[in-house]
Design a protein around this motif. Structure first.
Motif, short mmCIF file in Angstrom:
data_model
loop_
_atom_site.label_atom_id
_atom_site.label_comp_id
_atom_site.label_asym_id
_atom_site.label_seq_id
_atom_site.Cartn_x
_atom_site.Cartn_y
_atom_site.Cartn_z
N ARG A 86 12.89 -25.99 55.05
CA ARG A 86 13.38 -24.64 55.33
C ARG A 86 14.88 -24.53 55.08
O ARG A 86 15.38 -23.46 54.73
N SER A 105 8.24 -29.08 52.63
CA SER A 105 7.68 -29.07 53.99
C SER A 105 6.80 -27.84 54.13
O SER A 105 6.86 -26.92 53.31
N ARG A 106 6.02 -27.82 55.19
CA ARG A 106 5.18 -26.66 55.39
C ARG A 106 6.01 -25.41 55.65
O ARG A 106 5.66 -24.32 55.21
N ASN A 152 20.70 -33.62 56.12
CA ASN A 152 20.44 -32.54 57.07
C ASN A 152 21.74 -32.25 57.80
O ASN A 152 22.47 -33.17 58.15
N GLN A 181 0.84 -33.73 57.19
CA GLN A 181 -0.48 -33.87 57.77
C GLN A 181 -1.52 -32.97 57.11
O GLN A 181 -2.63 -33.38 56.86
N THR A 182 -1.16 -31.73 56.85
CA THR A 182 -2.11 -30.84 56.20
C THR A 182 -1.79 -30.66 54.72
O THR A 182 -2.34 -29.80 54.06
N SER A 212 13.57 -31.10 58.90
CA SER A 212 13.91 -31.61 60.23
C SER A 212 13.19 -32.92 60.54
O SER A 212 13.68 -33.75 61.28
N ASP A 247 25.80 -30.68 54.42
CA ASP A 247 25.20 -29.51 53.80
C ASP A 247 24.53 -29.92 52.49
O ASP A 247 25.18 -30.44 51.58
N LEU A 248 23.24 -29.67 52.42
CA LEU A 248 22.50 -30.11 51.22
C LEU A 248 23.03 -29.43 49.95
O LEU A 248 22.94 -29.98 48.87
N GLN A 250 4.41 -33.80 62.02
CA GLN A 250 3.39 -33.50 61.00
C GLN A 250 3.92 -33.70 59.59
O GLN A 250 3.16 -33.96 58.68
N HIS A 251 5.22 -33.54 59.40
CA HIS A 251 5.78 -33.83 58.08
C HIS A 251 5.85 -35.34 57.87
O HIS A 251 5.45 -35.87 56.84
N GLN A 275 2.95 -29.26 49.25
CA GLN A 275 3.23 -29.55 50.66
C GLN A 275 2.95 -31.02 50.99
O GLN A 275 1.90 -31.55 50.67
N VAL A 276 3.92 -31.62 51.64
CA VAL A 276 3.78 -33.01 52.09
C VAL A 276 3.59 -32.99 53.59
O VAL A 276 4.30 -32.29 54.29
N GLY A 293 17.12 -30.89 53.87
CA GLY A 293 16.92 -29.74 54.77
C GLY A 293 15.56 -29.73 55.43
O GLY A 293 14.95 -28.69 55.61
C1 FAD Z 1 -1.54 -28.66 62.79
C2 FAD Z 1 -0.21 -28.64 62.10
C3 FAD Z 1 -0.10 -29.17 60.83
C4 FAD Z 1 1.13 -29.21 60.17
N1 FAD Z 1 1.19 -29.77 58.92
C5 FAD Z 1 2.39 -29.89 58.32
C6 FAD Z 1 2.50 -30.52 57.03
O1 FAD Z 1 1.51 -30.93 56.41
N2 FAD Z 1 3.74 -30.64 56.48
C7 FAD Z 1 4.86 -30.19 57.11
O2 FAD Z 1 5.96 -30.36 56.54
N3 FAD Z 1 4.79 -29.57 58.29
C8 FAD Z 1 3.57 -29.40 58.91
N4 FAD Z 1 3.51 -28.74 60.10
C9 FAD Z 1 4.72 -28.02 60.58
C10 FAD Z 1 5.76 -28.88 61.27
O3 FAD Z 1 5.47 -28.91 62.65
C11 FAD Z 1 7.15 -28.26 61.09
O4 FAD Z 1 7.14 -26.93 61.55
C12 FAD Z 1 7.66 -28.28 59.66
O5 FAD Z 1 7.51 -29.56 59.08
C13 FAD Z 1 9.12 -27.89 59.64
O6 FAD Z 1 9.59 -27.81 58.31
P1 FAD Z 1 11.14 -27.97 58.03
O7 FAD Z 1 11.60 -29.31 58.47
O8 FAD Z 1 11.36 -27.62 56.60
O9 FAD Z 1 11.78 -26.78 58.87
P2 FAD Z 1 12.69 -26.82 60.16
O10 FAD Z 1 12.08 -27.60 61.24
O11 FAD Z 1 13.10 -25.42 60.42
O12 FAD Z 1 13.94 -27.65 59.68
C14 FAD Z 1 14.86 -27.21 58.73
C15 FAD Z 1 16.01 -28.22 58.74
O13 FAD Z 1 16.93 -27.90 57.73
C16 FAD Z 1 18.23 -28.19 58.21
N5 FAD Z 1 19.15 -27.40 57.41
C17 FAD Z 1 19.29 -26.05 57.39
N6 FAD Z 1 20.21 -25.70 56.48
C18 FAD Z 1 20.68 -26.83 55.91
C19 FAD Z 1 21.66 -27.11 54.91
N7 FAD Z 1 22.34 -26.15 54.28
N8 FAD Z 1 21.89 -28.41 54.60
C20 FAD Z 1 21.20 -29.40 55.22
N9 FAD Z 1 20.27 -29.19 56.16
C21 FAD Z 1 20.01 -27.91 56.51
C22 FAD Z 1 18.19 -27.84 59.66
O14 FAD Z 1 19.18 -28.57 60.38
C23 FAD Z 1 16.78 -28.25 60.06
O15 FAD Z 1 16.75 -29.59 60.55
C24 FAD Z 1 2.29 -28.69 60.78
C25 FAD Z 1 2.19 -28.14 62.06
C26 FAD Z 1 0.96 -28.11 62.72
C27 FAD Z 1 0.87 -27.53 64.09
#
Ligand code: FAD
Ligand code: AMP
Lengths: 315, 262
Positions: A203, A228-229, A280, A245-246, A261, A298-299, A265-266, A242-243, A259
């Motif tokens: 994200r 990520s999801r 991150n 669990q799902t 977290s 900052d990425l 699940q990731h 998507q990488v 970027g």
């Molecule tokens: C049943 C189930 C299955 C799931 N399956 C998956 C799956 O297969 N894959 C998966 O990935 N997730 C899965 N999820 C979702 C998972 O729980 C997380 O919600 C998801 O992985 C979060 O994605 P994220 O890290 O990109 O987003 P976030 O958690 O929002 O993290 C974004 C990160 O980016 C950082 N960031 C923001 N801006 C910058 C910047 N400019 N430079 C550097 N860092 C920055 C932030 O500090 C934050 O740590 C599943 C959830 C459930 C309930």
């Protein structure tokens, strides 16, 4: 030596790498026999590759049936009956899992799903995204084993590749019919589950346009791109990347998370990567708990700089 | 139309999941359990079909420990009409083949039979992702799996199947089985009214004998495969972490060079 049936995974007239992994793994159990199911003319294009990877026999079942997956199941079921193989090997994919499950039901065989290694004693699984290693064995003859792509190093071997054509038996039950098919355009990057380097964005990448930063870094490294999801759900990148669990399970030599977290699940889809790099801006992000090298930053600054350094080294 | 939805209670993926060291089965005591996320979507898909087709009844069917009643309650609160729960100590440790055979028998106990069976495409615990197709094979009905879209019209069902390999359109005559993927819909939240109504909905709790299943067909001792050992892998530990001071990218490059990764 007992035969080991290997279901050939092929696309557009070519064997997938996973087919060669199956043939390599099969040699630990017996003599590999490749089983080709596809439209007329399929086997001719695949035979050389199969022979070069140790296929002693090639069973050819060519059919223009639009029945969905059941021709593969029927062909394998009849071959299990006629050859009493040491095992049937199929690669892990949506279709592979489905064929394997149905075959196990029809032939009263153990289903050893999602193995990362096979031996005459049984298989090894990596469970809960690599948090556990488990060994399992079959209690029946001709177990049906699905092998996760990328878990076996391909080795070439000479096989006689004697072709034998087999009938596609009539379906045992009713089948679904395929009315249209749109294969995914592969693109020029390596396949996610086969790549030795994966660069993923989360994200934090912020938009679909910004994903170019992830792609550019990936291209400098000859890597596959993952997401990520949260990135997929936000529409930054297509679902098939998507990488987690799902999504896909990857285990490359190098995984770079930008970027992301690092939600559990990731991590379930990437924590068995040999080396993990994370960027991150949040120093508390859980991804750092499993990163071999982490940069709090900052990425948008770090990734382009890294890319430049890689390009510089290569020139 | 009669719709049967296969639902499964799974360990919450937000809590740590453990394997029982003694027999390699899931340690359910150690984890919180929830209705599997994709199963919520299967229930939602069933409810949408019910809303579009008068006279449709939705029955949820599950095989699992007593705690699975929570998953059943959730599905009933969302709007399913009734539930069948196969719960028997002898089921512990059943393999995928046994589970599928038992589920097929259980589906057979549903009053009025079925026109459509809905399931999730894969559960988050085992990721076998094969049970729906296996159940369909045993029932002798078509399996339309990994559906991103499903429509039922004039006695046939069509789906858009989406997997890593691409998109396929499938069609079949009813009765049939459809498994849905995580993109099919957003499941509704149970309303207060729904939660209250769920308390009065019928839940049939069956033993093996009630479902016509012989104890020799299920359970760890009769499973077609056996987990012989399981060990937690030592968690990966954190390595070096640095603060970017304008040279973060260069430092990563240097690390990769030192590790011979580039
Ligand atoms: C049943 C189930 C299955 C799931 N399956 C998956 C799956 O297969 N894959 C998966 O990935 N997730 C899965 N999820 C979702 C998972 O729980 C997380 O919600 C998801 O992985 C979060 O994605 P994220 O890290 O990109 O987003 P976030 O958690 O929002 O993290 C974004 C990160 O980016 C950082 N960031 C923001 N801006 C910058 C910047 N400019 N430079 C550097 N860092 C920055 C932030 O500090 C934050 O740590 C599943 C959830 C459930 C309930
Ligand atoms: N014990 C069970 N009871 C009911 N449904 C199940 C059970 N196991 C699997 N299923 C169904 O099959 C789907 C896929 O599960 P799996 O094959 O275990 O990944 C789930 O989403 C459920 O719909």
């Amino acid at each position: 030596m007992a035969e080991v049936l290997v279901l050939v995974d092929h696309v557009e007239g070519e064997n997938k790498k996973s087919t060669y992994e199956l043939l390599t793994a099969a040699r630990a159990l017996g003599e590999p026999s490749a089983v080709v199911v596809g439209p007329a003319g399929t086997a001719g294009k695949l035979a050389d590759g199969l022979k070069a990877h140790g296929a002693a026999k090639i069973y050819v079942a060519e059919t223009d049936s639009t029945d969905f997956l059941t021709p593969q199941v029927s062909v394998l079921a009849s071959l299990v009956e006629s050859t009493n193989p040491a095992a049937v090997l199929i690669s892990v994919s949506a279709d592979g899992k489905e064929i394997a499950g149905r075959l196990a039901v029809r032939t009263d065989s153990a289903l050893l799903g999602d193995a990362v290694a096979v031996s005459p004693e049984g298989v090894t699984h990596s469970v809960f995204g690599g948090a556990y290693i488990a060994e399992a064995k079959a209690n029946t003859a001709h177990p049906v084993i699905t092998l996760r792509p990328g878990s076996v190093e391909v080795e070439q071997a000479d096989g006689a590749g004697a072709e034998e054509s087999v009938e596609v038996p009539a379906a045992a039950g009713r089948s679904a019919t395929v009315t249209a098919r749109e294969p995914l355009a592969g693109g020029d990057r390596p396949e996610l589950t086969e790549a030795s380097v994966v660069v993923s964005g989360g994200r934090g990448v912020g938009s679909a346009e910004n994903f170019e930063i992830v792609e550019k870094l990936a291209d400098s490294l000859g890597a596959a791109v993952g997401a990520s999801r949260a990135a997929v759900d936000s529409g930054y990148y297509p679902h098939q990347f998507q990488v987690g669990q799902t999504g896909k399970t990857v285990s490359p030599q190098l995984y770079i998370a930008l970027g992301i977290s690092g939600a559990i699940q990731h991590r379930a889809g990437m924590q068995t990567s040999k080396t993990i790099i994370a960027v991150n801006k949040d120093a508390e992000a859980p991804i750092f708990e499993i990163a071999d090298f982490g940069v709090v930053g900052d990425l948008f600054k770090v990734a382009p700089q890294l890319q430049e350094e890689i390009v510089k080294r290569k020139s | 139309m009669n719709i049967v939805v296969l639902i499964k209670q799974v360990p919450d993926t937000y809590s740590e999941r453990k394997l029982d060291g003694s027999d390699g089965t899931l340690d359910r005591e150690a984890t919180d359990s929830v209705l599997d996320e994709i199963n919520e979507r299967a229930v939602e898909a069933a409810l949408q079909l019910k809303e579009a087709n008068d006279g449709t009844e939705v029955t949820v069917v599950t095989m699992g420990p007593d705690g699975a009643t929570d998953a059943i309650r959730k599905a009933l609160s969302m709007g399913a009409d009734k539930a069948v729960h196969l719960s028997d100590a002898a089921l512990h440790g059943s393999c995928a083949v046994q589970t599928s055979k038992a589920l097929a028998k259980l589906i057979g106990t549903v009053d009025g039979g079925f026109d459509l069976v809905l399931a999730g495409n894969e559960a988050s615990d085992g990721r076998a992702g094969a049970v729906p197709a296996m159940v369909a094979d045993i029932l002798g009905v078509p399996a339309l799996t990994h559906a991103r879209e499903v429509t039922v019209e004039g006695g046939s069902v069509s789906v858009t199947r989406e997997t890593d390999d691409g998109v396929t359109k499938l069609t079949a005559e009813l009765p049939a089985l459809v498994s849905v993927n995580e993109k099919i819909n957003e499941p509704r939240y149970p309303s207060f009214k729904g939660i209250m109504a769920a308390k009065k909905k019928p839940v049939a709790t069956l033993s093996l004998a009630d479902a016509g299943i012989d104890a020799s067909e299920v359970g760890l001792a009769n499973a077609l495969s056996t987990v012989t050992s399981s060990q937690p892998k030592p968690p990966k530990s954190a390595g070096e972490k640095i603060e970017d001071e304008g040279d973060g990218g260069a430092k990563i490059a240097a690390y990769l060079v030192a590790q011979k990764l580039v």
